[in-house]
Design a protein around this motif. Structure first.
Motif, mmCIF file in Angstrom:
data_model
loop_
_atom_site.group_PDB
_atom_site.id
_atom_site.type_symbol
_atom_site.label_atom_id
_atom_site.label_comp_id
_atom_site.label_asym_id
_atom_site.label_seq_id
_atom_site.Cartn_x
_atom_site.Cartn_y
_atom_site.Cartn_z
ATOM 1 N N UNK A 1 0.785 -1.215 0.083
ATOM 2 C CA UNK A 1 0.065 0.053 0.136
ATOM 3 C C UNK A 1 0.874 1.353 0.194
ATOM 4 N N UNK A 2 0.312 2.462 -0.330
ATOM 5 C CA UNK A 2 0.955 3.772 -0.101
ATOM 6 C C UNK A 2 0.175 4.643 0.660
ATOM 7 N N UNK A 3 0.535 5.664 1.466
ATOM 8 C CA UNK A 3 -0.157 6.443 2.106
ATOM 9 C C UNK A 3 0.001 7.818 1.482
ATOM 10 N N UNK A 4 -1.031 8.779 1.884
ATOM 11 C CA UNK A 4 -1.242 10.253 1.318
ATOM 12 C C UNK A 4 -1.502 10.918 2.754
ATOM 13 N N UNK A 5 -0.828 11.835 2.985
ATOM 14 C CA UNK A 5 -1.134 12.739 4.088
ATOM 15 C C UNK A 5 -1.915 13.857 3.114
ATOM 16 N N UNK A 6 -3.200 13.746 3.233
ATOM 17 C CA UNK A 6 -4.413 14.584 2.923
ATOM 18 C C UNK A 6 -4.319 15.746 3.065
ATOM 19 N N UNK A 7 -3.906 16.099 4.303
ATOM 20 C CA UNK A 7 -4.060 17.482 4.811
ATOM 21 C C UNK A 7 -3.077 17.542 6.152
ATOM 22 N N UNK A 8 -2.489 18.522 6.393
ATOM 23 C CA UNK A 8 -1.575 18.846 7.862
ATOM 24 C C UNK A 8 -1.671 20.226 8.213
ATOM 25 N N UNK A 9 -2.343 20.561 9.333
ATOM 26 C CA UNK A 9 -2.549 21.894 9.621
ATOM 27 C C UNK A 9 -2.258 22.045 10.949
#
Length: 147
Positions: free
Chosen positions: A73-81
């Motif tokens: 699998x791969x991961x996505x950091x969809x948002x960081x705030x």
């Protein structure tokens, strides 16, 4: 700074709306409440909160995607705030490290972060964590399906 990492809860909606607005995505609490329902219902997605003395100081949104072209699998950091008051104090680093740990636990081979070209400070931050800008060798195409 004492940062407690925890799962984001539905009662964080108002604070999350304020964080997203700071990030440049103005939104009201009811809309965030609606969004949280589909995040909470998705087993491949996780919202990690950074709590500083009872204040939600930041959020990382992680999504895991299965691969077909390779095993894993791969991961996505969809948002960081991170709230403006807590930037530069290790909150963002803690959130990214927690997201990476969870992604590894879920069998992810790598993590992707997409970021607007105008977010120069964020890009320096991601590079400091070992991320590489691969836009020269990998294109990203988007087609809007709903407006």
């Amino acid at each position: 700074m004492d940062v407690e990492l925890r799962v984001v809860r539905s009662d964080d909606a108002a604070r999350l709306a304020a964080l997203l607005t700071q990030l440049g995505y103005p939104v009201q609490e009811p809309e965030v409440t609606e969004r949280l329902t589909y995040w909470f219902g998705d087993p491949a997605s996780l919202l990690i909160g950074a709590d500083v003395r009872g204040d939600l100081a930041g959020v990382a949104a992680l999504h895991v995607i299965p691969m077909l072209e390779a095993t894993g699998r791969w991961a996505r950091l969809a948002a960081l705030v991170v709230d403006e008051r807590y930037r530069g104090k290790g909150v963002g680093r803690s959130l990214v490290e927690a997201a990476e740990t969870r992604a590894r636990e879920m069998g992810c081979r790598y993590m992707e972060i997409a970021s607007s070209r105008r977010r120069v400070q964020a890009h320096r931050f991601y590079r400091s964590l070992g991320y590489e800008d691969v836009c020269e060798r990998s294109a990203r195409f988007i087609k809007y399906l709903l407006r």
